[in-house]
Design an enzyme around this catalytic site. Structure first.
Site, short mmCIF file in Angstrom:
data_model
loop_
_atom_site.label_atom_id
_atom_site.label_comp_id
_atom_site.label_asym_id
_atom_site.label_seq_id
_atom_site.Cartn_x
_atom_site.Cartn_y
_atom_site.Cartn_z
N GLU A 175 -6.32 -1.28 -8.16
CA GLU A 175 -5.54 -2.51 -8.01
C GLU A 175 -6.37 -3.53 -7.27
OE1 GLU A 175 -0.94 -3.77 -6.99
OE2 GLU A 175 -1.66 -1.77 -6.46
N ALA B 148 -5.16 -1.49 -12.71
CA ALA B 148 -5.93 -0.72 -13.70
C ALA B 148 -5.18 0.59 -13.90
CB ALA B 148 -7.34 -0.47 -13.22
N ASP C 106 -18.98 -10.33 -9.77
CA ASP C 106 -18.35 -9.31 -8.91
C ASP C 106 -19.11 -7.99 -9.03
OD1 ASP C 106 -16.58 -8.47 -7.00
OD2 ASP C 106 -14.99 -7.94 -8.41
#
Length: 411
Positions: A12, A18, A128
């Site tokens: 999360e 997910a 990311d």
């Protein structure tokens, strides 16, 4: 979601959840990324849909494979392959302080670089990169995932100004509120490489202010000396404070000790394709201002089931070009000739580097010898001074000191 059975939530974040699921049709496990778009602004919804368009074009052995996406009940669902080996972060923690071998680190690092090259060549920033977003398949292949905040650049000079990411991986320019660019991804790549070498973050602090100060200063604890000079030098290059001084992912892959590993992970056909630098922009109509998909529209459907006979086919890599005869031959000829030329150039560079290291070793030995001689000289001086003081004290305090005694003190 009718096609899938939910098994468990596995993650999360700011994007949403997910979820590990099982497909009713074939029993295979997938990861579905659930993004609540019901409360988003139109701009945020467009960003989420843009992600789907980006993912749909990412087909590479070292990138988590996108399957399909759909909107339902105010949520956007993105279906991805499931990597049974878990993420690199958990792999690092499982070491319990036992360092990885350099061979293992370099194999992983090369695969991460190959994935990032595929992304950057298409003018996309991952934004990311961290060990939690790098996954391992059942057979140990590295796959870069979670393009939740990836963004397509409309031109080579456009830079994204937003900053999203785990603080440990922030670059100096982001800490100074400067634009995010492809070199910010390279800094994060350096953070991951450092983590693999030390099992720790390069930059850590008790609070955000001190963390930012450490990142901006660019100082980090050195990695173990049992790793090679090449590896330690590479980390220093990735952590250059000025983004312009950091290497691009293509120049990283050109380094001799890295380039020689590439053929372990890509087929000759894929090497020729990836390193031809003739990347086609195949982003379709999703990015046109007048072509925004309506809510509820199916963005893409999963490829029809097929028997996988060769690994390349699994990732959508064409094993044969849709060209025939001389056309296909010409397509490959130029990249292959270039590869041979680069191989010869790398061999010369390798010889030069070997000679350079030999000279450095000789210089180091000479310097060591000079330091030893200097140490011996200082020890002789100290012994002489000590002897001089003993001579002075042996006068029994009579007040008479010989000139030779004083001279001995300042020898």
């Amino acid at each position: 979601m009718d096609k899938y059975i939910k098994l468990q939530k596995i993650g999360e974040g700011s994007f949403g959840k997910a979820i590990l699921v099982k497909a009713k049709e074939n029993g295979r496990q997938y990861v579905i990324k659930e993004i609540n778009i019901s409360k988003m602004s139109n701009k945020e919804r467009e960003e989420s849909r843009r992600e789907v368009a980006v993912l749909a074009n990412m087909k590479h052995p070292n990138i988590v494979l996108y399957r399909e996406s759909f909107e339902e009940g105010g949520c956007l669902y993105i279906v991805m392959d499931y990597c049974e080996g878990g993420d690199l972060f958990k792999k690092i923690n499982a070491q319990k302080g036992v360092l990885f071998s350099e061979d293992q680190i370099m194999d992983w690092f090369v695969q991460i670089c190959l994935a990032l090259k595929h992304v950057h060549d298409r003018k996309i920033l991952h934004r990311d990169i961290k060990s939690q977003n790098i996954f391992l398949t059942k057979d140990g292949t590295i796959q870069l995932g979670d393009f939740g905040i990836a963004r397509v650049l409309n031109s080579t000079v456009e830079l994204a100004r937003t900053c999203i990411g785990t603080p440990y991986y922030l670059s100096p320019e982001i800490c100074e509120n400067k634009p995010y660019n492809n070199k910010s991804d390279i800094w994060a790549l350096g953070c991951v490489l450092y983590e693999m070498c030390t099992l720790k973050h390069a930059f850590e602090a008790g609070n955000m202010k001190n963390l930012v100060l450490k990142i901006i200063s660019g100082s980090f604890p050195p990695i173990s000396a049992h790793y090679s000079h090449d590896l330690r030098s590479l980390i220093s290059q990735l952590f250059k404070r000025n983004p312009r001084d950091r290497p691009s992912v293509n120049s990283i892959l050109e380094k001799i000790f890295i380039a020689k590993r590439i053929e372990k992970f890509l087929t000759p056909e894929l090497i020729a394709e990836e390193f031809s630098h003739k990347v086609l922009q195949k982003f379709g109509p999703h990015f046109g201002p007048g072509n925004r998909p309506a809510q509820g529209q199916n963005f893409a459907s999963a490829a029809p089931a097929q028997k996988i006979t060769k690994p390349a086919a699994k990732y959508g890599v064409p094993l044969m070009l849709k060209k025939s005869g001389d056309a296909a031959k010409k397509f490959y000829e130029k990249p292959l000739i270039k590869c041979r030329q680069e191989a010869a150039k790398k061999k010369r560079l390798e010889h030069y580097e070997k000679e350079k290291r030999h000279r450095e070793q000789i210089s180091f030995l000479k310097a060591e010898q000079m330091r030893r001689l200097e140490k011996e000289r200082i020890e002789r001086i100290n012994r002489a001074r000590e002897q001089g003081w003993r001579n002075v004290l042996s006068t029994g305090g009579s007040g008479e000191v010989k000139v030779s005694d004083v001279a001995g003190i300042y020898f």
